[in-house]
Motif scaffolding. Structure first.
Motif, PDB file in Angstrom:
ATOM      1  N   ASN A  24      40.996  46.635  42.160  1.00  0.00           N
ATOM      2  CA  ASN A  24      40.102  47.070  43.233  1.00  0.00           C
ATOM      3  C   ASN A  24      39.931  46.050  44.352  1.00  0.00           C
ATOM      4  OD1 ASN A  24      39.486  49.571  41.991  1.00  0.00           O
ATOM      5  ND2 ASN A  24      38.118  48.508  40.599  1.00  0.00           N
ATOM      6  N   SER A  25      40.549  44.905  44.210  1.00  0.00           N
ATOM      7  CA  SER A  25      40.402  43.860  45.215  1.00  0.00           C
ATOM      8  C   SER A  25      41.058  44.268  46.533  1.00  0.00           C
ATOM      9  CB  SER A  25      41.048  42.569  44.715  1.00  0.00           C
ATOM     10  OG  SER A  25      41.000  41.600  45.736  1.00  0.00           O
ATOM     11  N   LYS A  26      40.453  43.856  47.608  1.00  0.00           N
ATOM     12  CA  LYS A  26      41.041  44.066  48.931  1.00  0.00           C
ATOM     13  C   LYS A  26      41.895  42.863  49.341  1.00  0.00           C
ATOM     14  CE  LYS A  26      38.903  47.932  49.291  1.00  0.00           C
ATOM     15  NZ  LYS A  26      39.557  49.020  48.633  1.00  0.00           N
ATOM     16  N   TYR A  30      45.649  39.139  45.253  1.00  0.00           N
ATOM     17  CA  TYR A  30      45.260  39.690  43.961  1.00  0.00           C
ATOM     18  C   TYR A  30      46.053  40.959  43.663  1.00  0.00           C
ATOM     19  CZ  TYR A  30      41.281  36.476  44.161  1.00  0.00           C
ATOM     20  OH  TYR A  30      40.490  35.371  44.238  1.00  0.00           O
ATOM     21  N   GLU A  31      46.313  41.751  44.683  1.00  0.00           N
ATOM     22  CA  GLU A  31      47.139  42.940  44.505  1.00  0.00           C
ATOM     23  C   GLU A  31      48.545  42.546  44.053  1.00  0.00           C
ATOM     24  OE1 GLU A  31      46.994  45.183  48.127  1.00  0.00           O
ATOM     25  OE2 GLU A  31      44.815  45.361  48.058  1.00  0.00           O
ATOM     26  N   LYS A  32      49.088  41.487  44.640  1.00  0.00           N
ATOM     27  CA  LYS A  32      50.418  40.998  44.245  1.00  0.00           C
ATOM     28  C   LYS A  32      50.421  40.519  42.801  1.00  0.00           C
ATOM     29  CE  LYS A  32      51.742  39.293  48.809  1.00  0.00           C
ATOM     30  NZ  LYS A  32      52.037  38.067  49.576  1.00  0.00           N
ATOM     31  N   ILE A  33      49.344  39.855  42.398  1.00  0.00           N
ATOM     32  CA  ILE A  33      49.250  39.363  41.021  1.00  0.00           C
ATOM     33  C   ILE A  33      49.297  40.538  40.048  1.00  0.00           C
ATOM     34  CG2 ILE A  33      47.687  38.293  39.346  1.00  0.00           C
ATOM     35  CD1 ILE A  33      46.795  36.422  41.650  1.00  0.00           C
ATOM     36  N   LEU A  34      48.502  41.581  40.304  1.00  0.00           N
ATOM     37  CA  LEU A  34      48.504  42.732  39.407  1.00  0.00           C
ATOM     38  C   LEU A  34      49.848  43.443  39.430  1.00  0.00           C
ATOM     39  CD1 LEU A  34      46.942  44.414  37.391  1.00  0.00           C
ATOM     40  CD2 LEU A  34      46.091  45.795  39.304  1.00  0.00           C
TER      41      LEU A  34
END
Length: 108
Positions: A24-26, A30-34
């Motif tokens: 849910n991070s903007k 963090y999106e790349k990590i997931l």
């Protein structure tokens, strides 16, 4: 700062608050990590599985809640390392084998 590195695999408990935070991070990092975690099939569904996978490879770390690891870590020799500063208003603790080369990354 680039948070995604190729030297380790980040294990994340599927359906956990940690996974929800990354999902849910903007923050694009963090999106790349997931995304990287999912591409490397590094989601796990039980702490027993996470522990097994951590023990099977010295190139894995687990993103998780400190109390969970402090209990889990009693089952094998390791050192729990807690970050000295908060990142994005969060603190983190990570279990590593006592001789892990990654410990200095989190204790500086």
């Amino acid at each position: 700062m680039e948070l995604v590195a190729d030297i380790y695999t980040l294990l994340v408990y599927d359906g956990s608050a940690d996974e929800a935070f990354l999902r849910n991070s903007k923050n694009s990092e963090y999106e790349k990590i997931l995304d990287k975690t999912k591409q490397e099939d590094a989601m796990f569904s039980s702490y027993e599985e996470g522990e097994r996978r951590l023990l099977d490879s010295n190139k894995m770390v687990i993103l998780g809640e400190s109390p969970t690891f402090e209990v889990m870590a009693n089952s094998y020799p390791c050192q729990v390392v807690r970050s000295r500063v908060g990142y994005n208003f969060n603190y983190a603790a990570f279990p590593f084998p006592k001789e892990s080369p990654y410990i200095p990354l989190f204790t500086h």
